[in-house]
Structures are given as structure tokens and as C-alpha cells.
Design an enzyme around this catalytic site. Structure first.
Site, PDB file in Angstrom:
ATOM      1  N   GLU A 195       0.823  -1.201   0.000  1.00  0.00           N
ATOM      2  CA  GLU A 195       0.000   0.000   0.000  1.00  0.00           C
ATOM      3  C   GLU A 195       0.865   1.263   0.000  1.00  0.00           C
ATOM      4  O   GLU A 195       0.442   2.314  -0.480  1.00  0.00           O
ATOM      5  CB  GLU A 195      -0.924  -0.002   1.225  1.00  0.00           C
ATOM      6  CG  GLU A 195      -2.373   0.236   0.867  1.00  0.00           C
ATOM      7  CD  GLU A 195      -3.330  -0.019   2.017  1.00  0.00           C
ATOM      8  OE1 GLU A 195      -4.158  -0.928   1.876  1.00  0.00           O
ATOM      9  OE2 GLU A 195      -3.251   0.658   3.051  1.00  0.00           O
ATOM     10  N   HIS A 216       7.595 -27.277  -0.894  1.00  0.00           N
ATOM     11  CA  HIS A 216       7.013 -28.444  -1.579  1.00  0.00           C
ATOM     12  C   HIS A 216       5.923 -28.034  -2.564  1.00  0.00           C
ATOM     13  O   HIS A 216       5.205 -28.875  -3.082  1.00  0.00           O
ATOM     14  CB  HIS A 216       6.491 -29.439  -0.533  1.00  0.00           C
ATOM     15  CG  HIS A 216       7.589 -29.923   0.366  1.00  0.00           C
ATOM     16  ND1 HIS A 216       8.274 -31.091   0.156  1.00  0.00           N
ATOM     17  CD2 HIS A 216       8.177 -29.341   1.444  1.00  0.00           C
ATOM     18  CE1 HIS A 216       9.204 -31.231   1.072  1.00  0.00           C
ATOM     19  NE2 HIS A 216       9.179 -30.175   1.877  1.00  0.00           N
ATOM     20  N   LYS A 257     -13.455   1.348  -3.741  1.00  0.00           N
ATOM     21  CA  LYS A 257     -14.569   1.736  -2.865  1.00  0.00           C
ATOM     22  C   LYS A 257     -15.593   2.562  -3.643  1.00  0.00           C
ATOM     23  O   LYS A 257     -16.792   2.448  -3.417  1.00  0.00           O
ATOM     24  CB  LYS A 257     -14.046   2.542  -1.670  1.00  0.00           C
ATOM     25  CG  LYS A 257     -13.298   1.688  -0.668  1.00  0.00           C
ATOM     26  CD  LYS A 257     -12.914   2.508   0.552  1.00  0.00           C
ATOM     27  CE  LYS A 257     -11.987   1.726   1.450  1.00  0.00           C
ATOM     28  NZ  LYS A 257     -11.306   2.558   2.425  1.00  0.00           N
TER      29      LYS A 257
END
Ligand code: PA5
Length: 426
Positions: free
Chosen positions: A284, A305, A411
Site C-alpha cells: 500500500e 514443496h 470503494k
């Protein structure tokens, strides 16, 4: 070099762009002054820089006393929040629970909500809480973040059915802006216990405010010890020649169009949320103006793995920063590999060294941050170290490391979408 954190950059040196190194090195002192004198970009949000040293004994005592009262009210603590309003506290709590919980049997159980929009998750949580005595801490600087708001409103309704109005006053704690927003208004109207989030500190830099200190204290973390560690880091990073800036310099002098990803790799599962916090901090802060290393995390040895092959031989774009712990608490010394008779901790350490050697041989720039131990002191040091490194790293890229304009875009569309539903349904 600090005794809390050792930074080893030897294996990354061959990847440095020397011209960039010289240029950025010569600017560090100027950027440092801008940060400290609050004259640089985003300086309205640099309240965290001096914070550890500025927190007084009285404030710490207040967190401790409140946390004791809350623990006496309920053995179940629910923390609501998202991003910077939750990741720091969760990361410290997870480490404390894994490394030190054996010392303290009176720690409440903890649940987290408000960091997603999943109906099944919230439903399951409310079911789990049915028979429990709950204390709730909602954390949101704005007080209006959708994920946290929806979780809080559901939890609040549920608690209103379960507890009387006077009982709620002892069970709901609101951490939000000191004077603005719907949560502040609610705290004032109902007289709920509340803590302010300082105006000059953004979410991802807010761990050493009530955002982190209260939940950590409730969960049995010695916040004094953690702040002492942060204060040591603050002191050791108070001039322009320090390991945090060195880390910022190295990642920026390797970064280019090809080397555009940084993975933070750990060898203890309980460090996962710390790497999530780190991901948010750097993602951010730096991901703007088409700049910034893409921060990712890997959990070794588990991920060796699944992702080990890629790290060894895939595209060469990843700077790998290893975060390891030199010494675990002695309580774990009894955990042994029966075949070799060695401590599991030792086997894990050998796995760490082997991974670094293999990935360096495979052509990845490898940086290594070694925590002295898993104490809250060292952890406090580490949080401050990363915040300081991140701020400098942002300045090195000539961007504002304290805003997040891109988050607002999503938003905007979300609010538009929700308005459409309201219009259709009304
Ligand atoms: O770091 C940040 O600023 C963000 O991650 C915020 O913490 C997050 O969006 C939550 O915001 P708020 O605390 O207003 O609910």
C-alpha cells in the site's frame, strides 16, 4: 549492527545497480531529514516516527488496566477490523500465542472478523460465539469501512439480544478517530469505552497506537517489552546510517523492470500474519505511480514443496528476503527429530540455510533478516524497522508512502454498486 536484528545482504550484492546505488545513497540523508523534520511528501502522516518514545507510563498502565477488566468480563475476545486496523495486532498475537502462550493459561480465546464480506464465515462465527461470554473491540479509523461495518452491525445486534444495555458498556470497546465518524458518534451516544486513532498516523503504521496496543495487551502480550524494542529501533534508526535504510537501499538498487517482486520467506508458521502485515505495509505504501516491488510471502518449509521449484528455476524476477529467528524459547528444546536426535529447531535452521544457499545458487538476490529471538522486544524492534525502511523506500522512489489513493477507487465502484441495489430494492 543491532543485537535485536541482524541484516545480511552479502548474497544480494552482485545484483546491485552501482550507479543507482551511488545516487540513492547520496540522497538518504536528505530523505531522512525530510521524514524527521516533517517536510517531505505525506508528512501529515508521520506521527508514528517518534511514537514509541512518546508513549508514557500512564498510557501503558491504562491499556493494561483496561485489558485486565476486559479479561475479567469474558474469556472470548472478538477483534473487528481490516488492513492496518487489524493485521499488526493479529501478527503479534499469533507469534505470542505460538511462542509464549505456554507461560500463561489465562489468555482469552480470540476471534477475528470484519476483514471480508463472507456470509458463511460471519454465520459460523456467530454460531461459535453462541455459548460464550464475549468482549468486542471494533477498530476502524474512519468508522465506515464496509467490511468492518457489516461485521460490527451484525455482532452488535447479536450482543444487544444477549446482554443488557449496561452490560454492553463493559463489553464493547471502540477504537476510532478522536472526533469524526459513525463509530465515534456511537461511542459518544451510548457511552462505550473508546480509544482514539491519532489523526497523523495511517492504518498500516498504527500498531503502536490503541489499534494494536489494546488487543495485544488483552491477549497477554507485554506491551511495555514490545515498546522497549520499538524504542531501541527508533533510537538506532534516528540517524541516516541505519540497517532499515540499508534494507531500503538494497531492495531499491536491485529493483528494475525485471526484478520487480519481493518475497518475504519465513520458517515458522506463526510468522505468517507478520508477512501479511509486511505485505500490506509495502504494497500500500509503494504500489503507486506504476512503481513498487510486488510484495509476496512464502511459508517454508511448507511452500518448498509447492513453490520451491519456481523459486529455484522459474523466472528470475524475485528478490527473496528471508526472515528467520536465531533462537526459539527453550520450551521447544524437547522437540526432537528421533532419527538424528537433533532438535527440530536445529533441523529447521539447517533447512533455512540450505534454502538460502540453493536459491542464491539458482540466481536469486537473497537478503537475510535474522531476529535474535522470538521475544516481544525483538518483535517491537522489527515492526519499527520495517516501518522506517518502508518510509525511506517510498521516498527513494519519489512517491508518497503514507497515502493509498488506489484503494479508494475500488470503494468508489463498490458504493456505486450498493446504491444500485438500494434503488432496486426500495
Ligand atoms: O493502512 C490503511 O490505511 C488501511 O489498510 C486501513 O487501515 C483499512 O482500509 C481500514 O480502514 P479503517 O481503519 O478506516 O476501517
Amino acid at each position: 549492527m543491532s543485537k535485536s536484528l541482524y541484516f545480511d545482504d552479502v548474497l544480494a550484492l552482485p545484483f546491485i545497480d552501482h550507479e543507482k546505488y551511488q545516487t540513492l545513497s547520496s540522497k538518504i540523508s536528505n530523505y531522512h531529514d525530510q521524514l524527521h523534520q516533517k517536510t517531505g511528501t505525506g508528512s501529515d502522516f508521520t506521527g508514528w516516527i517518534d511514537l514509541p518514545a512518546n508513549i508514557g507510563d500512564q498510557e501503558i498502565a491504562h491499556y493494561r488496566e483496561t485489558s485486565e477488566i476486559l479479561r475479567s468480563k469474558g474469556q472470548t475476545f472478538v477483534m473487528l477490523g481490516i488492513g492496518g486496523s487489524y493485521l499488526g495486532a493479529r501478527s503479534a498475537i499469533e507469534i505470542h500465542q505460538a511462542m509464549h502462550a505456554h507461560k500463561n493459561h489465562h489468555i482469552p480465546e480470540i476471534f477475528y472478523a470484519g476483514q471480508h464480506l463472507s456470509a458463511p464465515e460471519l454465520y459460523a462465527l456467530l454460531n461459535k460465539l453462541e455459548s460464550k461470554d464475549v468482549v468486542l473491540n471494533v477498530v476502524s479509523k474512519s468508522g465506515s469501512t464496509l467490511e468492518t461495518r457489516i461485521a460490527f452491525e451484525n455482532m452488535y445486534q447479536w450482543m444487544q439480544k444477549k446482554y443488557s444495555a449496561s452490560e454492553l458498556k463493559e463489553r464493547i470497546i471502540i477504537t476510532t478517530d478522536a472526533s469524526h465518524g459513525p463509530l465515534r458518534a456511537l461511542a459518544q451516544k451510548e457511552g462505550y469505552l473508546s480509544f482514539p486513532v491519532p489523526e497523523n498516523i495511517g492504518g498500516r503504521y498504527s500498531l503502536f497506537t490503541a489499534v494494536g496496543l489494546l488487543p495485544m495487551a488483552v491477549m497477554g502480550i507485554n506491551i511495555q517489552e514490545m515498546l522497549d524494542g520499538a524504542r531501541l529501533a527508533q533510537q538506532e534508526c534516528s540517524n541516516s546510517d541505519n540497517p532499515a535504510y540499508r534494507y531500503a537501499l538494497l531492495r531499491n538498487t536491485i529493483q528494475n523492470k525485471e526484478w520487480c517482486i519481493e518475497v518475504l520467506a519465513t520458517f515458522e508458521p506463526c510468522l505468517y500474519y507478520l508477512t501479511e502485515w509486511w505485505k500490506q505495509l509495502f504494497g500500500e505504501s509503494e504500489g503507486k505511480n506504476a512503481k513498487g516491488l510486488f510484495p509476496a510471502n512464502l511459508r517454508y518449509t511448507t511452500d518448498l514443496h509447492s513453490m520451491g521449484q519456481y523459486m529455484q528455476e522459474g523466472q528470475r524476477r524475485i528478490i527473496e528476503t528471508f526472515l528467520t529467528i536465531d533462537r526459539l524459547p527453550s520450551a521447544f528444546d524437547s522437540m526432537i527429530d528421533p532419527e538424528s536426535g537433533a532438535k527440530i529447531e536445529t533441523v529447521n535452521k539447517i533447512a533455512g540455510q540450505s534454502t538460502i544457499s540453493a536459491h542464491a545458487e539458482g540466481g536469486l538476490p537473497c537478503l537475510h533478516l535474522r531476529m535474535k529471538d522470538a521475544s516481544m522486544h525483538t518483535l517491537g524492534y522489527l515492526y519499527y524497522f520495517f516501518m522506517k525502511a518502508c518510509a525511506m523506500s517510498g521516498y527513494m522512489q519519489e512517491l508518497n508512502p503514507f497515502n493509498q489513493p488506489g484503494v479508494e477507487r475500488y470503494k468508489h465502484y463498490l458504493i456505486k454498486g450498493l446504491k444500485k441495489i438500494e434503488n432496486t430494492e426500495s
